[in-house]
Design a protein around this motif. Structure first.
Motif, short mmCIF file in Angstrom:
data_model
loop_
_atom_site.label_atom_id
_atom_site.label_comp_id
_atom_site.label_asym_id
_atom_site.label_seq_id
_atom_site.Cartn_x
_atom_site.Cartn_y
_atom_site.Cartn_z
N ALA A 92 0.85 -1.20 0.00
CA ALA A 92 0.00 0.00 0.00
C ALA A 92 0.88 1.25 0.00
CB ALA A 92 -0.92 0.00 1.21
N GLY A 93 0.51 2.20 -0.82
CA GLY A 93 1.30 3.43 -0.92
C GLY A 93 2.33 3.38 -2.02
N SER A 96 -2.84 2.91 -3.81
CA SER A 96 -2.96 3.98 -2.82
C SER A 96 -3.17 3.42 -1.42
CB SER A 96 -4.12 4.91 -3.19
OG SER A 96 -4.29 5.89 -2.18
N GLY A 97 -2.45 3.98 -0.47
CA GLY A 97 -2.64 3.61 0.92
C GLY A 97 -3.74 4.41 1.58
N SER A 98 -4.30 5.38 0.84
CA SER A 98 -5.39 6.21 1.36
C SER A 98 -6.73 5.52 1.11
CB SER A 98 -5.38 7.58 0.66
OG SER A 98 -6.62 8.24 0.83
N LYS A 99 -7.49 5.28 2.16
CA LYS A 99 -8.79 4.64 2.03
C LYS A 99 -9.71 5.44 1.11
CE LYS A 99 -12.79 3.17 4.78
NZ LYS A 99 -13.33 3.04 6.16
N VAL A 100 -9.70 6.76 1.25
CA VAL A 100 -10.57 7.62 0.44
C VAL A 100 -10.19 7.55 -1.03
CG1 VAL A 100 -11.31 9.99 0.01
CG2 VAL A 100 -11.10 9.16 2.37
N GLN A 101 -8.91 7.72 -1.31
CA GLN A 101 -8.46 7.71 -2.71
C GLN A 101 -8.65 6.35 -3.35
OE1 GLN A 101 -4.40 8.97 -3.30
NE2 GLN A 101 -4.56 8.90 -5.52
N LEU A 102 -8.32 5.30 -2.61
CA LEU A 102 -8.47 3.95 -3.13
C LEU A 102 -9.94 3.64 -3.42
CD1 LEU A 102 -6.85 1.35 -3.78
CD2 LEU A 102 -7.28 0.61 -1.42
N ASN A 103 -10.82 4.07 -2.54
CA ASN A 103 -12.25 3.86 -2.74
C ASN A 103 -12.73 4.57 -4.00
OD1 ASN A 103 -14.97 2.99 -1.70
ND2 ASN A 103 -15.29 5.21 -1.73
N GLU A 104 -12.24 5.78 -4.22
CA GLU A 104 -12.62 6.53 -5.42
C GLU A 104 -12.14 5.83 -6.69
OE1 GLU A 104 -10.98 10.41 -4.81
OE2 GLU A 104 -12.61 11.07 -3.49
N PRO A 127 -6.32 -1.16 3.25
CA PRO A 127 -6.69 0.20 3.67
C PRO A 127 -8.15 0.33 4.07
CG PRO A 127 -5.29 0.29 1.72
CD PRO A 127 -5.65 -1.16 1.93
#
Length: 293
Positions: A9-10, A14-22, A95
């Motif tokens: 992740a990262g 993406s290690g960001s939950k928000v960005q990965l979800n998008e 994430p």
């Protein structure tokens, strides 16, 4: 409780939950659901920038409400194995949320004597399973307490061992609520991969790559494991998940006496359109396997 960290992740995604979800939500908007009888998928495991949109075509066809157990079969990139291996962990981190490993099934696998156990570093170094986890977590987010995963690292099996593992795992394949995720990229082409097969009769290099990949994909769709083995020996196509795919073909060979089965590829892409021998590329494909009584 032992948790395998989301070590890629990262970097690979993406290690960001928000960005990965998008990202994953956007990719899942494009494919059309082909069937409600999906029992297995083939999905790529490169960085999401390269293969994330292709993977969506496979994952879109899984029906979360019907799933209780997810077997994940991926190749070993760093540790040489001639058998299959299991994780030492009890949970896999993503994430989104942690995925629970099915210890009941793992105990059966351990007792069979057919599997070794990775240490945690070996497990975290391997990306072929991890790249499937964010997609699994995303599509199962509404049912996250209702399913478990069974991660299996597949070694460089000989044909006879592919038969043996296919026969052994077929007992789980027909269980209601059980699906298989097969992790594989397709042709790795270029000098850095030590593979530069080029048939000029098919056009540019990238067109030759597509031709040899789709030759293999057609054989996989025919569900003939012996033909697939012969194809790999003849052309040497660098399909990194060839052994997990071969195990799936052996599973389907075992269950076809009880059910009608089919495999269909839904998407094919390449990381780069190679035109010279200075170029390189990796191919990605998404497929679904279905069964009907």
């Amino acid at each position: 409780m032992s948790v395998r960290k989301a070590s890629h992740a990262g970097t690979w995604y993406s290690g960001s939950k928000v960005q990965l979800n998008e990202q994953i939500s956007l990719w899942l908007k494009n494919p059309i659901i082909k069937t409600e009888a999906t029992k297995a998928i083939i999905s790529p495991h490169a960085g999401y920038t390269y293969s994330g949109s292709t993977a969506a075509y496979a994952f879109k066809n899984l029906i979360p409400s019907k799933i209780k157990r997810i077997f994940i079969l991926g190749p070993s990139h760093h540790v040489h194995l001639d058998i299959c291996a299991l994780s030492p962990a009890t949970f896999y981190e993503t994430p989104f949320y942690n995925l629970k490993i099915d210890q009941e099934i793992y105990e059966k696998l351990r007792k069979s004597g057919k599997f070794k156990i990775f240490n945690i570093k070996q497990d975290e170094d391997e990306h072929s399973l991890e790249m499937q986890l964010p997609y699994i977590a995303k599509i199962m987010e509404g049912f996250q307490n209702n399913f478990t995963i069974i991660p299996i690292i597949v070694g460089s099996l000989g044909y006879q061992k592919e038969i043996e593992y296919g026969k052994y795992l077929s007992q789980f394949f027909l269980d209601e609520g059980c699906v298989f995720v097969i992790s594989s990229d397709f042709c790795h082409w270029g000098h850095r991969f030590s593979y530069t097969y080029y048939d000029q009769s098919h056009g540019d290099i990238y067109q030759s790559i597509e031709h040899i990949d789709k030759m293999g994909m057609n054989i996989i769709e025919s569900m003939d494991p012996q033909h697939f083995n012969k194809y790999l020996k003849e052309y040497g196509n660098t399909i990194c998940g060839r052994h997990p795919i071969a195990v799936l073909l052996q599973i389907l060979k075992n269950v076809r006496q009880d059910q009608q089965c089919s495999i269909k590829f839904l998407r094919y892409t390449q990381s780069n359109k190679s035109k010279t021998f200075h170029d390189s590329s990796v191919s990605y494909a998404a497929a679904i396997a279905t069964t009907e009584l």
